[in-house]
Design an enzyme around this catalytic site. Structure first.
Site, PDB file in Angstrom:
ATOM      1  N   CYS A   1      -5.435  -0.117  -7.056  1.00 49.29           N
ATOM      2  CA  CYS A   1      -3.876  -0.558  -6.405  1.00 49.29           C
ATOM      3  C   CYS A   1      -3.897  -2.137  -5.855  1.00 49.29           C
ATOM      4  O   CYS A   1      -3.058  -2.383  -6.467  1.00 49.29           O
ATOM      5  CB  CYS A   1      -3.811   0.528  -4.508  1.00 49.29           C
TER       6      CYS A   1
ATOM      7  N   TYR B   1      -9.558   0.655  -5.301  1.00 44.44           N
ATOM      8  CA  TYR B   1      -8.813  -1.088  -4.575  1.00 44.44           C
ATOM      9  C   TYR B   1      -8.888  -1.649  -6.471  1.00 44.44           C
ATOM     10  O   TYR B   1      -8.716  -2.570  -6.188  1.00 44.44           O
ATOM     11  CB  TYR B   1     -10.072  -1.493  -3.482  1.00 44.44           C
TER      12      TYR B   1
ATOM     13  N   GLU C   1      -0.024   1.189   9.366  1.00 42.01           N
ATOM     14  CA  GLU C   1      -1.638   1.870   9.237  1.00 42.01           C
ATOM     15  C   GLU C   1      -0.948   2.678  11.367  1.00 42.01           C
ATOM     16  O   GLU C   1      -0.144   2.632  11.576  1.00 42.01           O
ATOM     17  CB  GLU C   1      -2.918   1.181   9.599  1.00 42.01           C
TER      18      GLU C   1
ATOM     19  N   CYS D   1      -3.587   7.782  -1.737  1.00 47.50           N
ATOM     20  CA  CYS D   1      -4.861   7.565  -2.279  1.00 47.50           C
ATOM     21  C   CYS D   1      -5.546   8.497  -1.329  1.00 47.50           C
ATOM     22  O   CYS D   1      -6.378   8.826  -1.620  1.00 47.50           O
ATOM     23  CB  CYS D   1      -4.804   6.553  -2.428  1.00 47.50           C
TER      24      CYS D   1
ATOM     25  N   GLU E   1      -6.933  -5.334   4.535  1.00 46.04           N
ATOM     26  CA  GLU E   1      -7.650  -4.655   4.240  1.00 46.04           C
ATOM     27  C   GLU E   1      -8.709  -4.304   2.457  1.00 46.04           C
ATOM     28  O   GLU E   1      -9.603  -3.653   2.593  1.00 46.04           O
ATOM     29  CB  GLU E   1      -6.236  -3.741   3.567  1.00 46.04           C
TER      30      GLU E   1
ATOM     31  N   CYS F   1       1.044  -1.372  -0.163  1.00 46.26           N
ATOM     32  CA  CYS F   1      -0.415  -0.318   0.020  1.00 46.26           C
ATOM     33  C   CYS F   1       0.695   1.341   0.151  1.00 46.26           C
ATOM     34  O   CYS F   1       1.924   1.163   0.896  1.00 46.26           O
ATOM     35  CB  CYS F   1      -0.734  -0.133   1.170  1.00 46.26           C
TER      36      CYS F   1
ATOM     37  N   THR G   1      -4.117   5.217   7.433  1.00 50.45           N
ATOM     38  CA  THR G   1      -2.835   4.672   5.966  1.00 50.45           C
ATOM     39  C   THR G   1      -2.194   5.963   5.817  1.00 50.45           C
ATOM     40  O   THR G   1      -2.697   6.548   5.749  1.00 50.45           O
ATOM     41  CB  THR G   1      -3.449   4.057   5.616  1.00 50.45           C
TER      42      THR G   1
ATOM     43  N   HIS H   1     -13.071   5.690  -2.769  1.00 54.74           N
ATOM     44  CA  HIS H   1     -11.711   4.634  -1.858  1.00 54.74           C
ATOM     45  C   HIS H   1     -12.285   3.148  -2.519  1.00 54.74           C
ATOM     46  O   HIS H   1     -10.951   2.497  -2.966  1.00 54.74           O
ATOM     47  CB  HIS H   1     -12.119   4.628  -1.127  1.00 54.74           C
TER      48      HIS H   1
END
Ligand code: SF4
Ligand code: FE
Length: 484
Positions: free
Chosen positions: A299, A296, A257, A104, A447, A100, A191, A292
């Protein structure tokens, strides 16, 4: 300086006075801490690739505010093409980091806050949008990484914020002053928080009038007085303290995180974008989550590309690559991965222009995207483990491989095909372990389940957006049943 170099980004972090607790200790130098450093490297990649001419088109954009070239992570999407490029950029970064890369959340937050503050000002005569645009202009100019902070700890899920036994379980305004507000509470699972320059806070749920103190959105410097962080543990994270480079699986990159705590933090009015207007809380949540969930589809796909490649190499290295079932498993992994990508691209291509001028994704398709993300990476990981074999979790350590006596034994018994060094085989298996069970599994598995909202949150949105009544009408028309 609208585009920082990676080095400048790293140096800018060194100037922050972040208060980070990690395993019960205050961290003196976060940037060089072996557990934190790989996550910083991932964000750094978002700066480095922006200056690489071959990625310029994906990694940069033209600011609609200043006309300058900026990093796409600081950009408000001006077209569906921008939305598509965002997903492609995220896939690229997933491929380059296998982790990650954190930046973003800020991009998704600015895009949500832009349209919501615009609509709010229009309806209520407030001045939030202007303030936000001023902040955005600085963010673009300085090339900041901003942490979009949404998820509150939430305490007893059956109760709204104002009914919680502890009133701080959702971030709230505890004092309104002439010059600003004072906020208290925390945001969980944040994050990239310790690799960010600023924090953009938003509410976490739709709120009623009795929760007005909790309807708050603002920006604060990541090292503002009263803000501190408690770093999240990841599976196998202390392997990073061992100093080797095989057992960590991915030495260079990682995610991060933390629990972010606001202990009576003062926020001047110019940095406040929502304060008590509960009716706009839901829209902010829905739009940020929508963006978001689109993210996904980029990413996770990029990280999936690396995992599929690693599984294929594991098969090459042990001589199983010609077996038809192995070939078929790799095909299945690619099929699942590209299905996620198709969802990310589709919700982008079907995006629409908001009243403020930026582009929002198609909410139904973004939620379908994320719902698939709660499943497919698990299946891809399962197939990768299947192909990798049990050695992935029973293999001796790097220290054994390097040992003057037993090293030869490890070398001898863990070799697959003779042409491939045992060390290469170990490296690939450790990479798969890292992505399916280790530190990167945080981003690739759990996640995928809970990030950007747990599966049920998407099902609620699919129910709301799916237009079942229209589908019933279609069926009635075909079956010859009167509409009424
Ligand atoms: Fe970006 Fe993906 Fe990390 Fe979210 S999980 S911050 S979308 S890389
Ligand atoms: Fe996330």
């Amino acid at each position: 300086m609208t585009l920082m170099t990676g080095k400048q980004y790293e140096d800018s972090l060194r100037k922050l006075k972040l208060k980070i607790y990690l395993q019960g200790e205050l961290v003196e130098n976060p940037v060089d801490h072996p557990i934190i450093r790989p996550s910083m490297n991932s964000v750094k990649m978002t700066y480095e690739l922006a200056l690489d001419p071959q990625y310029e088109d994906l990694m940069t954009a033209t600011s609609h505010l200043t006309g300058k070239k900026i990093n796409r992570f600081c950009h408000l999407h001006q077209s569906t093409e921008d939305l598509v490029k965002k997903v492609k950029m995220q896939r690229l970064l997933g491929q380059k980091t296998a982790a990650c890369f954190q930046r973003c959340v800020g991009m998704d937050a600015i895009n949500a806050v832009d349209s919501v503050t615009f609509e709010m000002d229009k309806k209520l005569g407030t001045d939030y949008h202007n303030r936000f645009v001023k902040f955005l202009t600085r963010m673009q100019e300085e090339d900041w990484t901003v942490d979009g902070a949404m998820t509150d700890p939430k305490g007893d899920r059956s109760l709204p914020p104002n009914k919680q036994a502890d009133p701080d379980l959702f971030v709230r305004v505890v004092e309104k002053r002439q010059d600003g507000i004072v906020v208290r509470g925390a945001k969980a699972h944040q994050t990239g928080s310790v690799n960010s320059h600023w924090i953009l806070v938003m509410p976490t749920i739709a709120l009623g009038p009795e929760d007005a103190d909790y309807a708050v959105s603002f920006v604060a410097p990541a090292d503002a007085d009263g803000i501190f962080y408690i770093y999240g543990r990841q599976s196998c994270d202390t392997r990073k303290l061992e100093g080797g480079d095989i057992d960590v699986g991915n030495k260079q990159f990682g995610g991060q995180e933390a629990l972010m705590v606001f202990d009576n933090v003062f926020i001047p009015w110019e940095n406040v974008f929502l304060c008590g207007e509960t009716e706009f809380s839901g829209a902010l949540v829905e739009r940020f989550a929508g963006y978001h969930r689109q993210s996904y589809g980029g990413c996770k796909v990029g990280v999936g590309d690396v995992l599929i490649g690693a599984a294929a190499l594991a098969a090459d290295y042990n001589g199983a690559n010609k077996a038809s079932h192995v070939k078929d498993k790799l095909i299945e992994m690619m099929h699942l991965n590209e299905t996620l990508y198709a969802c990310g691209i589709a919700c982008s291509a079907e995006g629409y222009k908001t009243a403020s001028g930026n582009y929002q994704i198609d909410l139904l398709l973004a939620n379908v995207c994320k719902q698939n993300v709660t499943r497919f990476p698990y299946e891809i990981a399962r197939l990768a483990e299947d192909i990798a074999g049990g050695l992935m979790v029973t293999m001796p350590s790097e220290k054994d491989l390097r040992h003057p006596v037993i090293g030869k034994v490890v070398e001898k018994y863990f070799r697959g095909v003779p042409s491939v060094p045992t060390e290469h085989r170990m490296r690939i298996l450790r990479l798969i372990e890292n992505m399916t069970l280790g530190t990167a599994a945080v981003g690739y598995r759990t996640e995928s389940m809970h990030g950007a909202g747990s599966p049920q949150a998407q099902r609620i949105m699919i129910a709301r957006q799916g237009n079942l009544e229209q589908k019933k009408a279609l069926a009635k028309a075909i079956a010859g049943i009167p509409a009424k």
